[in-house]
Design a protein around this motif. Sequence first.
Motif, PDB file in Angstrom:
ATOM      1  N   UNK A 148      -5.756   5.674   0.152  1.00 37.07           N
ATOM      2  CA  UNK A 148      -5.706   6.354   1.438  1.00 37.07           C
ATOM      3  C   UNK A 148      -6.456   5.615   2.538  1.00 37.07           C
ATOM      4  N   UNK A 149      -7.463   4.832   2.184  1.00 37.59           N
ATOM      5  CA  UNK A 149      -8.226   4.138   3.213  1.00 37.59           C
ATOM      6  C   UNK A 149      -7.487   2.881   3.650  1.00 37.59           C
ATOM      7  N   UNK A 150      -7.851   2.386   4.798  1.00 46.15           N
ATOM      8  CA  UNK A 150      -7.235   1.161   5.299  1.00 46.15           C
ATOM      9  C   UNK A 150      -7.705   0.010   4.412  1.00 46.15           C
ATOM     10  N   UNK A 202       0.813  -1.215   0.000  1.00 47.93           N
ATOM     11  CA  UNK A 202       0.000   0.000   0.000  1.00 47.93           C
ATOM     12  C   UNK A 202       0.846   1.264   0.000  1.00 47.93           C
ATOM     13  N   UNK A 203       2.046   1.176   0.534  1.00 48.51           N
ATOM     14  CA  UNK A 203       2.926   2.340   0.549  1.00 48.51           C
ATOM     15  C   UNK A 203       3.313   2.777  -0.865  1.00 48.51           C
TER      16      UNK A 203
END
Length: 52
Positions: free
Chosen positions: A11-13, A5-6
């Motif tokens: 932006x959301x979990x 995800x990085x």
Amino acid sequence: MQRILEHTKILKIATPPIFKHSHISMLTEAGIDLATIMEKVGHEDMKTTMKI
């Protein structure tokens, strides 16, 4: 998951179930039949797939 995800702009979990639900939604929008979707995601009960 966090390492991946990085490298995105998400932006959301994000968790594996979110990706699974998105996959099911995209298959539905593409016109894939319910039986094929259920087989792909490992659902045995149609109600489980239909909730998503």
